[in-house]
Design an enzyme around this catalytic site. Structure first.
Site, mmCIF file in Angstrom:
data_model
loop_
_atom_site.group_PDB
_atom_site.id
_atom_site.type_symbol
_atom_site.label_atom_id
_atom_site.label_comp_id
_atom_site.label_asym_id
_atom_site.label_seq_id
_atom_site.Cartn_x
_atom_site.Cartn_y
_atom_site.Cartn_z
ATOM 1 N N ARG A 170 33.924 50.054 33.162
ATOM 2 C CA ARG A 170 33.036 49.125 32.441
ATOM 3 C C ARG A 170 31.868 49.871 31.792
ATOM 4 O O ARG A 170 30.724 49.415 31.812
ATOM 5 C CB ARG A 170 32.481 48.041 33.374
ATOM 6 N N SER B 90 33.090 38.354 35.143
ATOM 7 C CA SER B 90 32.422 39.027 36.268
ATOM 8 C C SER B 90 30.978 39.326 35.885
ATOM 9 O O SER B 90 30.729 39.935 34.848
ATOM 10 C CB SER B 90 33.094 40.362 36.576
ATOM 11 N N GLU C 113 27.170 43.743 35.292
ATOM 12 C CA GLU C 113 28.099 44.209 34.259
ATOM 13 C C GLU C 113 27.640 43.619 32.920
ATOM 14 O O GLU C 113 27.813 44.206 31.863
ATOM 15 C CB GLU C 113 29.504 43.688 34.607
HETATM 16 N N1 EPU Z 1 37.581 38.011 46.292
HETATM 17 C C1 EPU Z 1 36.819 37.351 47.235
HETATM 18 N N2 EPU Z 1 36.251 36.157 46.866
HETATM 19 C C2 EPU Z 1 36.413 35.618 45.634
HETATM 20 C C3 EPU Z 1 37.226 36.274 44.697
HETATM 21 C C4 EPU Z 1 37.789 37.484 45.032
HETATM 22 O O1 EPU Z 1 36.639 37.800 48.349
HETATM 23 O O2 EPU Z 1 35.839 34.542 45.387
HETATM 24 C C5 EPU Z 1 38.135 39.326 46.667
HETATM 25 C C6 EPU Z 1 39.581 39.297 47.078
HETATM 26 O O3 EPU Z 1 39.748 40.233 48.104
HETATM 27 C C7 EPU Z 1 40.311 39.795 45.850
HETATM 28 C C8 EPU Z 1 39.311 40.781 45.298
HETATM 29 O O4 EPU Z 1 38.053 40.184 45.549
HETATM 30 O O5 EPU Z 1 41.509 40.409 46.184
HETATM 31 C C9 EPU Z 1 39.460 41.101 43.822
HETATM 32 O O6 EPU Z 1 39.363 39.884 43.085
HETATM 33 P P1 EPU Z 1 39.990 39.784 41.618
HETATM 34 O O7 EPU Z 1 41.403 40.197 41.655
HETATM 35 O O8 EPU Z 1 39.696 38.441 41.073
HETATM 36 O O9 EPU Z 1 39.240 40.889 40.801
HETATM 37 P P2 EPU Z 1 37.700 41.283 40.707
HETATM 38 O O10 EPU Z 1 37.538 42.612 41.356
HETATM 39 O O11 EPU Z 1 36.779 40.204 41.133
HETATM 40 C C10 EPU Z 1 38.000 42.628 38.489
HETATM 41 C C11 EPU Z 1 37.351 42.680 37.144
HETATM 42 C C12 EPU Z 1 37.815 41.500 36.315
HETATM 43 C C13 EPU Z 1 39.320 41.585 36.156
HETATM 44 C C14 EPU Z 1 39.956 41.571 37.538
HETATM 45 C C15 EPU Z 1 41.441 41.813 37.492
HETATM 46 C C16 EPU Z 1 35.252 43.799 37.531
HETATM 47 C C17 EPU Z 1 33.781 43.663 37.626
HETATM 48 N N3 EPU Z 1 35.918 42.668 37.301
HETATM 49 O O12 EPU Z 1 37.529 41.452 39.127
HETATM 50 O O13 EPU Z 1 37.222 41.600 35.034
HETATM 51 O O14 EPU Z 1 39.805 40.500 35.388
HETATM 52 O O15 EPU Z 1 39.399 42.641 38.352
HETATM 53 O O16 EPU Z 1 41.678 43.146 37.185
HETATM 54 O O17 EPU Z 1 35.767 44.907 37.611
HETATM 55 C C18 EPU Z 1 35.310 40.929 33.783
HETATM 56 O O18 EPU Z 1 35.043 42.123 33.672
HETATM 57 O O19 EPU Z 1 34.571 40.043 33.291
HETATM 58 C C19 EPU Z 1 36.481 40.533 34.535
HETATM 59 C C20 EPU Z 1 36.786 39.244 34.737
#
Ligand code: EPU
Length: 340
Positions: free
Chosen positions: A166, A240, A336
């Protein structure tokens, strides 16, 4: 001459739906307009300028006292192609997901995991957009941008953009200094799919796909995103809000001993990435609402505007969340989203 409007509401131009005004606002339909505004020695030459795309990674906390350059440059052109590869130059004002849909329809691989990301093509390199194991840098060749101080056109190769998680040179050394006109991407005619993110493979199976195709993967990604991320057209948000923190091994091991259910993924340089959403949820913030702001019920990392929230209210919520996570885990979450 470029038509410039005064005191324009930016509410339709930011996906948080924050009501602030721009002192001056210009629709940019030709690169020459930006060059002219940068160099013509008129009142706009020295004025602060804000290049604006889809407004999907911006939190306005006050009126913008300068000139907004709204990127309306349109067009997708094939530069060249070989039996395996297509090189596309995409103008900065193209809507990102429409570009993805165009490539998916042609069966060109590379962007399918980046389906449904809000925003414009010109903004994509700034934060090196990424999702489900793929980042823009994986398909990025070069970009063309106007240097706002001189009006000169500069090209940046993949290496020159200094992409990171990012991050890019446009968020660091050259922050606010360039208007991105176009990006050139390299797509594959016989792609290898990136299905490393477990949920993608599971969703493909659930949707009945036996062999992945560009269309199938894009469909699965849209399905996943629609299930947990709010549509900014219905509920103001910027995806995010914070980056997922990356911890040094010793810090990670110490925390993991204390919180052995903490999810973690290997990141660059031997560090460990922790989902910020998990940290925020552990602090009791998931689905919590304060006035017109809150975190989304399905995803703790997504801050939302339930109605008429101000940017300052959302910033206040973000700071309260940061404090909770810092108190409980000793980790300072880094936004971010660009806060203005
Ligand atoms: N999780 C929780 N609680 C929640 C949601 C998620 O505990 O309410 C935990 C779970 O363990 C889950 C993990 O967080 O497995 C990861 O969640 P998710 O797959 O939704 O991904 P993320 O890490 O929250 C990142 C990117 C997203 C991207 C997704 C998929 C960042 C800051 N965000 O989110 O990007 O779509 O991975 O690759 O790296 C964005 O940048 O705006 C964005 C949406």
């Amino acid at each position: 001459m470029t038509a410039i409007s005064e005191c324009v509401s930016l509410k339709p131009y930011n996906t948080f739906g924050i009501e602030v005004q721009a002192r001056y606002f210009a629709h940019i339909n030709h690169i020459q307009q930006v060059q002219e505004l940068a160099t013509s020695k008129g009142m706009f030459t020295q004025m602060p300028k804000l290049p604006l795309g889809g407004g999907s990674n911006l939190l306005f906390t006050q009126n913008y006292n300068g000139l907004v350059l709204y990127n309306c440059l349109k067009g997708i052109a094939i530069d060249r192609e070989s039996s395996q590869t297509v090189w596309l130059t995409v103008q900065g004002g193209e809507v990102w997901h429409e570009l993805v849909q165009y490539c998916v329809a042609q069966n060109w691989g590379g962007l399918e995991n980046l389906s449904l990301i809000p925003g414009s093509a010109g903004a994509a390199p700034i934060q090196n957009i990424g999702a489900y194991g793929v980042e823009l840098k994986d398909v990025f060749v070069q970009l063309q941008a106007v240097h706002l101080a001189s009006g000169e056109i500069h090209n940046f190769s993949n290496a020159e953009c200094r992409f990171g998680y990012r991050n890019s040179i446009f968020k660091t050394a050259f922050k606010g200094q360039y208007f991105i006109c176009s990006v050139t991407l390299q797509l594959k005619k016989n792609p290898q799919f990136n299905l490393q993110y477990g949920e993608v493979q599971r969703t493909l199976e659930q949707l009945g796909y036996i062999n992945p195709t560009v269309q199938a993967v894009s469909h699965a990604i849209c399905h996943i995103r629609n299930a947990k991320l709010p549509n900014p057209a219905e509920l103001g948000n910027c995806g995010s809000f914070f980056k997922n923190p990356e911890l040094e091994t010793t810090t990670f091991e110490y925390l993991h001993r204390l919180h052995n259910t903490m999810p973690h993924y290997p990141a660059a340089n031997g560090r460990m990435k922790i989902p910020a959403a998990w940290l925020i949820e552990q602090c009791g913030w998931k689905g919590r609402r304060i006035g017109n702001t809150g975190t989304h019920v399905n995803h703790a990392l997504v801050l939302v505007n339930y109605g008429n929230a101000t940017g300052a209210e959302i910033k206040q919520l973000a700071e309260s969340i940061q404090q909770s996570v810092l108190d409980r885990f000793g980790i300072l979450l880094e936004p971010e989203v660009n806060i203005l």
